[in-house]
Design a protein around this motif. Structure first.
Motif, PDB file in Angstrom:
ATOM      1  N   LYS A 138      -0.538  17.189  23.939  1.00  0.00           N
ATOM      2  CA  LYS A 138       0.270  16.801  25.556  1.00  0.00           C
ATOM      3  C   LYS A 138       0.345  15.107  25.062  1.00  0.00           C
ATOM      4  CE  LYS A 138      -2.829  20.053  27.984  1.00  0.00           C
ATOM      5  NZ  LYS A 138      -4.009  20.010  28.985  1.00  0.00           N
ATOM      6  N   CYS A 142       1.714  13.121  31.746  1.00  0.00           N
ATOM      7  CA  CYS A 142       2.585  14.517  32.129  1.00  0.00           C
ATOM      8  C   CYS A 142       3.857  14.976  30.916  1.00  0.00           C
ATOM      9  CB  CYS A 142       2.639  14.380  33.928  1.00  0.00           C
ATOM     10  SG  CYS A 142       3.970  13.358  34.179  1.00  0.00           S
ATOM     11  N   LYS A 143       3.520  14.480  29.709  1.00  0.00           N
ATOM     12  CA  LYS A 143       4.618  14.814  28.848  1.00  0.00           C
ATOM     13  C   LYS A 143       4.023  15.071  27.669  1.00  0.00           C
ATOM     14  CE  LYS A 143       7.434  10.163  29.094  1.00  0.00           C
ATOM     15  NZ  LYS A 143       7.837   9.709  28.441  1.00  0.00           N
ATOM     16  N   ILE A 159       9.623  16.478  26.201  1.00  0.00           N
ATOM     17  CA  ILE A 159       9.435  17.384  27.738  1.00  0.00           C
ATOM     18  C   ILE A 159       8.576  16.351  28.546  1.00  0.00           C
ATOM     19  CG2 ILE A 159       9.088  19.184  29.097  1.00  0.00           C
ATOM     20  CD1 ILE A 159       9.883  20.866  26.652  1.00  0.00           C
ATOM     21  N   ASP A 160       9.269  15.567  29.861  1.00  0.00           N
ATOM     22  CA  ASP A 160       8.931  15.083  30.650  1.00  0.00           C
ATOM     23  C   ASP A 160       8.405  15.702  31.800  1.00  0.00           C
ATOM     24  OD1 ASP A 160       7.462  12.921  32.401  1.00  0.00           O
ATOM     25  OD2 ASP A 160       8.678  11.505  31.750  1.00  0.00           O
ATOM     26  N   PHE A 161       7.705  15.920  32.689  1.00  0.00           N
ATOM     27  CA  PHE A 161       7.477  16.984  33.549  1.00  0.00           C
ATOM     28  C   PHE A 161       7.528  15.941  34.777  1.00  0.00           C
ATOM     29  CE2 PHE A 161       5.595  19.569  30.389  1.00  0.00           C
ATOM     30  CZ  PHE A 161       6.932  21.334  30.305  1.00  0.00           C
ATOM     31  N   SER A 162       7.390  14.757  34.756  1.00  0.00           N
ATOM     32  CA  SER A 162       7.132  13.791  35.854  1.00  0.00           C
ATOM     33  C   SER A 162       9.054  14.336  36.241  1.00  0.00           C
ATOM     34  CB  SER A 162       6.898  12.751  35.805  1.00  0.00           C
ATOM     35  OG  SER A 162       7.429  11.912  34.722  1.00  0.00           O
ATOM     36  N   LYS A 163       9.792  14.178  35.884  1.00  0.00           N
ATOM     37  CA  LYS A 163      11.274  14.112  35.835  1.00  0.00           C
ATOM     38  C   LYS A 163      11.248  16.111  36.817  1.00  0.00           C
ATOM     39  CE  LYS A 163      12.139  10.400  33.042  1.00  0.00           C
ATOM     40  NZ  LYS A 163      13.018   9.768  32.260  1.00  0.00           N
ATOM     41  N   ASN A 164      12.660  15.567  37.064  1.00  0.00           N
ATOM     42  CA  ASN A 164      13.283  16.923  37.659  1.00  0.00           C
ATOM     43  C   ASN A 164      14.107  17.511  35.546  1.00  0.00           C
ATOM     44  OD1 ASN A 164      12.230  17.675  40.183  1.00  0.00           O
ATOM     45  ND2 ASN A 164      13.921  16.411  40.940  1.00  0.00           N
ATOM     46  N   LEU A 165      13.238  18.970  35.531  1.00  0.00           N
ATOM     47  CA  LEU A 165      13.838  18.969  34.303  1.00  0.00           C
ATOM     48  C   LEU A 165      14.880  19.984  34.966  1.00  0.00           C
ATOM     49  CD1 LEU A 165      10.621  21.317  32.651  1.00  0.00           C
ATOM     50  CD2 LEU A 165      12.034  18.834  32.336  1.00  0.00           C
TER      51      LEU A 165
END
Length: 183
Positions: A138, A142-143, A159-165
């Motif tokens: 972690k 949020c990555k 993987i950056d969950f602050s952006k739309n995947l």
């Protein structure tokens, strides 16, 4: 029946085992197995998804998630590694990205109930419909860093969950145990 009550009482008092012949004689007399319940109570059944693999490299697309078998493990081992029959499945590893920790062909016990990420643990993850065995870390807020043990061949990625995947991602479960047949 080949064994009398006095013999059974004496063996019980001295904590000695009945012989296989004595057990068979008692089972024949009473018409049921004495050991089937013991065996069932001492082991748990883990479903095996033989056609499902966790890639350690280029990814493996999952086509068939049918159970192909059952693997019995002792309740003691299950307790020691912290798994339960209700939330654990076995799949096979493919590839070399987690070598030397996990090798191609290793059996992986995955606890489907353990999806929360703890740094450094190995997880089965799904990325765009493909399963992978990877270490996760972690990175607040949020990555997630996705790490291969074979660092010379495979670079970590984030993987950056602050952006739309633009891809599907899910933690399937923590890999609690792995093993291999000696080669």
């Amino acid at each position: 029946w080949g064994i009398d009550e006095t013999s059974v009482s004496r063996k019980k008092r001295l904590k000695t085992q009945l012989t296989t012949k004595e057990i068979e004689a008692v089972e024949k007399k009473i018409g049921k197995s004495l050991t089937s319940n013991i065996i069932d109570n001492d082991f748990i059944n883990i479903p095996v998804r033989g056609d499902v693999c966790a890639s350690m490299g280029s990814g493996v697309t999952v086509f068939n998630e049918e159970q192909t078998g059952v693997y019995k493990i002792s309740r003691t081992l299950a307790r020691d590694i912290g798994i339960s029959a209700n939330s654990t499945e076995m799949i096979i590893a493919k590839g070399d990205s987690m070598a030397p920790t996990i090798e191609d062909g290793d059996s992986l016990l995955i606890d489907l109930s353990k999806r929360e990420i703890y740094d450094g643990k190995i997880y089965c993850v799904r990325i765009d419909g493909q399963l992978y065995a990877k270490r996760l870390q972690k990175i607040p807020p949020c990555k997630i860093k996705v790490i291969s043990d074979n660092k010379e061949k495979y670079a970590p990625f984030y993987i950056d969950f602050s952006k739309n995947l633009d891809f599907d991602f899910a933690v399937i479960g923590e890999i609690r145990w792995w093993g291999r047949v000696a080669r």
